[in-house]
Design a protein around this motif. Structure first.
Motif, PDB file in Angstrom:
ATOM      1  N   ARG A  22     -52.590  59.227  31.496  1.00  0.00           N
ATOM      2  CA  ARG A  22     -51.680  59.400  32.588  1.00  0.00           C
ATOM      3  C   ARG A  22     -51.166  58.010  33.116  1.00  0.00           C
ATOM      4  O   ARG A  22     -51.863  57.099  32.901  1.00  0.00           O
ATOM      5  CB  ARG A  22     -52.479  59.952  33.559  1.00  0.00           C
ATOM      6  CG  ARG A  22     -52.874  61.365  33.281  1.00  0.00           C
ATOM      7  CD  ARG A  22     -53.858  62.189  34.266  1.00  0.00           C
ATOM      8  NE  ARG A  22     -54.452  63.624  34.078  1.00  0.00           N
ATOM      9  CZ  ARG A  22     -53.857  64.579  34.310  1.00  0.00           C
ATOM     10  NH1 ARG A  22     -52.865  64.454  35.008  1.00  0.00           N
ATOM     11  NH2 ARG A  22     -54.415  65.692  33.884  1.00  0.00           N
TER      12      ARG A  22
ATOM     13  N   GLY B 107     -49.581  56.209  40.035  1.00  0.00           N
ATOM     14  CA  GLY B 107     -48.268  56.237  41.024  1.00  0.00           C
ATOM     15  C   GLY B 107     -48.120  54.619  41.350  1.00  0.00           C
ATOM     16  O   GLY B 107     -46.831  54.225  41.481  1.00  0.00           O
TER      17      GLY B 107
ATOM     18  N   HIS C 114     -38.308  57.227  45.733  1.00  0.00           N
ATOM     19  CA  HIS C 114     -39.573  57.724  45.781  1.00  0.00           C
ATOM     20  C   HIS C 114     -39.549  59.295  45.857  1.00  0.00           C
ATOM     21  O   HIS C 114     -40.666  60.138  45.742  1.00  0.00           O
ATOM     22  CB  HIS C 114     -40.494  57.152  47.079  1.00  0.00           C
ATOM     23  CG  HIS C 114     -40.003  57.511  48.318  1.00  0.00           C
ATOM     24  ND1 HIS C 114     -38.742  56.818  48.840  1.00  0.00           N
ATOM     25  CD2 HIS C 114     -40.220  58.379  49.280  1.00  0.00           C
ATOM     26  CE1 HIS C 114     -38.863  57.201  50.139  1.00  0.00           C
ATOM     27  NE2 HIS C 114     -39.489  58.182  50.276  1.00  0.00           N
TER      28      HIS C 114
ATOM     29  N   LYS D  36     -41.676  62.299  39.321  1.00  0.00           N
ATOM     30  CA  LYS D  36     -42.430  61.116  38.768  1.00  0.00           C
ATOM     31  C   LYS D  36     -41.567  60.879  37.424  1.00  0.00           C
ATOM     32  O   LYS D  36     -41.469  59.662  37.029  1.00  0.00           O
ATOM     33  CB  LYS D  36     -43.871  61.760  38.445  1.00  0.00           C
ATOM     34  CG  LYS D  36     -44.613  60.752  37.914  1.00  0.00           C
ATOM     35  CD  LYS D  36     -46.135  61.173  37.470  1.00  0.00           C
ATOM     36  CE  LYS D  36     -46.804  60.071  36.898  1.00  0.00           C
ATOM     37  NZ  LYS D  36     -48.444  60.432  36.797  1.00  0.00           N
ATOM     38  N   SER D  37     -41.302  61.886  36.634  1.00  0.00           N
ATOM     39  CA  SER D  37     -40.427  61.583  35.540  1.00  0.00           C
ATOM     40  C   SER D  37     -39.210  60.465  35.663  1.00  0.00           C
ATOM     41  O   SER D  37     -38.888  59.519  34.929  1.00  0.00           O
ATOM     42  CB  SER D  37     -40.305  62.678  34.594  1.00  0.00           C
ATOM     43  OG  SER D  37     -39.360  63.643  35.339  1.00  0.00           O
TER      44      SER D  37
ATOM     45  N   GLN E 262     -38.881  58.622  38.242  1.00  0.00           N
ATOM     46  CA  GLN E 262     -39.381  57.136  38.739  1.00  0.00           C
ATOM     47  C   GLN E 262     -39.777  56.509  37.608  1.00  0.00           C
ATOM     48  O   GLN E 262     -39.519  55.191  37.500  1.00  0.00           O
ATOM     49  CB  GLN E 262     -40.709  57.704  39.673  1.00  0.00           C
ATOM     50  CG  GLN E 262     -40.204  58.182  41.241  1.00  0.00           C
ATOM     51  CD  GLN E 262     -41.286  58.260  42.051  1.00  0.00           C
ATOM     52  OE1 GLN E 262     -41.679  57.297  42.583  1.00  0.00           O
ATOM     53  NE2 GLN E 262     -41.376  59.401  42.634  1.00  0.00           N
TER      54      GLN E 262
ATOM     55  N   GLU F 242     -42.391  69.259  37.929  1.00  0.00           N
ATOM     56  CA  GLU F 242     -41.887  69.529  39.161  1.00  0.00           C
ATOM     57  C   GLU F 242     -41.602  70.872  39.577  1.00  0.00           C
ATOM     58  O   GLU F 242     -41.874  71.445  40.450  1.00  0.00           O
ATOM     59  CB  GLU F 242     -40.631  68.728  39.290  1.00  0.00           C
ATOM     60  CG  GLU F 242     -39.947  68.647  40.846  1.00  0.00           C
ATOM     61  CD  GLU F 242     -40.732  67.634  41.571  1.00  0.00           C
ATOM     62  OE1 GLU F 242     -40.351  67.407  42.788  1.00  0.00           O
ATOM     63  OE2 GLU F 242     -41.482  66.831  41.003  1.00  0.00           O
TER      64      GLU F 242
ATOM     65  N   SER G 217     -43.329  63.708  31.310  1.00  0.00           N
ATOM     66  CA  SER G 217     -44.648  63.745  32.325  1.00  0.00           C
ATOM     67  C   SER G 217     -44.983  65.256  32.359  1.00  0.00           C
ATOM     68  O   SER G 217     -44.587  66.027  32.989  1.00  0.00           O
ATOM     69  CB  SER G 217     -44.156  63.484  33.758  1.00  0.00           C
ATOM     70  OG  SER G 217     -45.087  63.644  34.454  1.00  0.00           O
TER      71      SER G 217
END
Length: 387
Positions: free
Chosen positions: A46, A49, A60, A64-65, A67, A102, A179
Motif C-alpha cells: 500500500r 497518504g 487533494h 488516491k490514484s 494523486q 472511489e 489503486s
C-alpha cells in the motif's frame, strides 16, 4: 528518428523516487506486508497518504490514484526538464481498475445514507486520471484513458509510440496507475485462488501460490528523438519496439498455450536480442508457466537471463508494466540485472532466473506482460537507437 525516454517518475509502497526504487532492486528488498482479510492472510503493498506530494493546489480532492499519478508526473517532468505545454503534447494513462476504489467508497457512503460529495461524479469518472494531468499541466492536446487490464501501462506506451512516429505529437506524458486494494476487488480475487495466502510470501517462479496485490503509479516522458536532441536533453533509453496481441481465448482464463505472448515476443525481438528479460511472472502457476514456455522457445538456448520484480514490489495491476519498464531503464543506466526476490530456483530448472544482482553490460531489456481478459504485450527498450 526514434522514440526516446527523457524522464521517469514513480510512487509505490515505500517508494517515492527513482532512487528509492533503484535501491530496492539492488538490495533485494521486499516491501510487501502481510495482513488479514476475511480469515486469510494476504500480502499487499500500500502507498501511504503522506508519501504523496505534488505542487498542485486542490489536488487533494482527487482520488488516491489520481494523486499518485500527479506525484509521479511531477518527478518525470522534473527529470525531463521540459515544459510540456510548450510542445505538441499528448497525455495517455493506462489503468486496470481506474477509480474503482472511489466508486466502492462512494457506494458504501450512499448505502449508509451519507450525503454525496459534489466531487463524487467527477472522481468516479475513470477519465479523471488522464484529464487531471491535462488540467494541472495546462495541456490542451490529445488525452487518452486506457483500461486494458494489467497490460494497460505498456499499451499506453505503445499508443505513444504510434502517435510520435506518425508525427501527431512531439511529446507524450505516459502513465500507468492503479489503486485496487479494497474489499470489493479483494473479495473478487480470493475465490480465483491466484492471490497468495499464508504465513510466508513466496515470489515469482516459485510455488505458484499466487501474487501479492500492490498499488502505485509510474510516468514516462516519451518524445521524438529529434525533439530531445534539439533540447540537448540526456536520453535515458530508446523504445526500440513494442507489440501487443489479444489471445481471443476467454474473458476469464489465460490461454495456457500462450500463443498471443509468443507472437508479441517474436515480433518484438526482430529488432534485437535482449540482454535480459524483465518478466511479468506474478507467482501464480498458469502465468509463470506461460512465461517459462515463451522463454524456453526463444531464449533459453541463448542463455538470456530472466528476472521478475514482483517479489520486490508486488503486482500493481495496470501500473505493473510501467514498474517493469522503469526497472529495465534503471538497469540500463546503472549496468546491472536486478535479482528475482523470494524465488525457488529449483521450480523452473531450465530457466536462467537471476537470484543475485548481476553487474554486467546491459544494452537491451525485454519487458513482458499478460492481462486478465487476454491482452499480451512485449516491449524492448535499448541503451542506443537500433536500426
Amino acid at each position: 528518428m526514434g522514440v526516446v525516454v527523457t524522464g521517469m517518475g514513480l510512487i509505490g509502497p515505500n517508494i517515492t523516487s527513482i532512487k528509492d526504487f533503484s535501491n530496492i532492486l539492488k538490495d533485494k528488498k521486499t516491501i510487501l506486508n502481510r495482513e488479514e482479510f476475511k480469515g486469510e492472510h494476504i500480502f499487499t503493498g500500500r502507498v501511504k497518504g503522506d508519501e504523496m506530494s505534488y505542487p498542485y493546489l486542490n489536488a487533494h480532492k482527487l482520488p488516491k490514484s489520481a494523486q499518485m499519478l500527479l506525484h509521479a508526473t511531477d518527478r518525470a517532468i522534473e527529470m525531463a526538464q521540459i515544459q510540456p505545454r510548450d510542445y505538441a503534447t499528448a497525455i495517455i494513462v493506462g489503468s486496470s481498475g481506474g477509480v474503482i476504489t472511489e466508486v466502492f467508497n462512494h457506494s458504501i457512503k450512499l448505502h449508509k445514507g451519507k450525503r454525496m460529495s459534489p466531487y463524487a461524479i467527477g472522481n468516479m469518472n475513470g477519465h479523471t486520471l488522464a484529464n487531471c494531468l491535462s488540467t494541472f499541466l495546462q495541456i490542451e492536446g490529445p488525452t487518452f484513458s486506457l483500461a486494458n487490464s494489467c497490460t494497460s501501462s505498456l499499451d499506453a506506451i505503445h499508443m505513444a509510440k504510434i502517435l510520435l512516429q506518425a508525427n501527431e505529437v512531439d511529446v507524450c506524458i505516459v502513465g500507468g496507475v492503479d489503486s485496487t486494494i479494497n474489499d470489493l476487488v479483494l473479495s473478487g480475487f480470493l475465490p480465483l485462488k491466484i492471490m497468495q495466502t499464508g504465513e510466508t510470501f513466496m515470489g515469482p517462479f516459485s510455488t505458484g501460490e499466487g501474487f501479492a496485490m500492490s498499488e502505485g503509479a509510474g510516468v514516462l516522458v516519451l518524445e521524438s528523438e529529434e525533439v530531445a536532441v534539439k533540447r540537448e536533453k540526456e536520453i535515458i533509453g530508446y523504445l526500440t519496439e513494442s507489440s501487443m496481441f489479444q489471445s481471443a481465448y476467454s474473458s476469464y482464463i489465460a490461454d495456457p498455450e500462450g500463443r498471443a505472448m509468443v507472437k508479441a515476443v517474436e515480433r518484438t525481438i526482430k529488432k534485437g536480442m535482449p540482454t535480459y528479460i524483465n518478466s511479468q511472472a506474478l507467482g501464480s502457476q498458469l502465468n509463470d508457466d506461460i512465461e517459462a514456455m515463451v522463454y524456453g522457445e526463444f531464449f533459453v538456448d541463448k542463455g538470456v537471463p530472466i528476472t521478475s520484480i514482483k517479489g520486490n514490489v508486488g503486482h500493481a495491476m495496470g501500473a505493473s508494466g510501467m514498474f517493469q519498464v522503469m526497472a529495465g531503464l534503471i538497469s540500463i543506466q546503472d549496468q546491472f540485472i536486478p535479482p528475482t526476490v523470494r524465488v525457488d530456483v529449483g521450480k523452473y530448472e531450465q530457466l536462467p532466473v537471476v537470484d543475485e544482482v548481476m553487474h554486467c553490460p546491459v544494452e537491451q531489456v525485454l519487458v513482458t506482460s499478460q492481462g486478465y481478459g487476454g491482452n499480451n504485450h512485449a516491449a524492448l527498450f535499448s541503451k542506443v537507437r537500433m536500426t
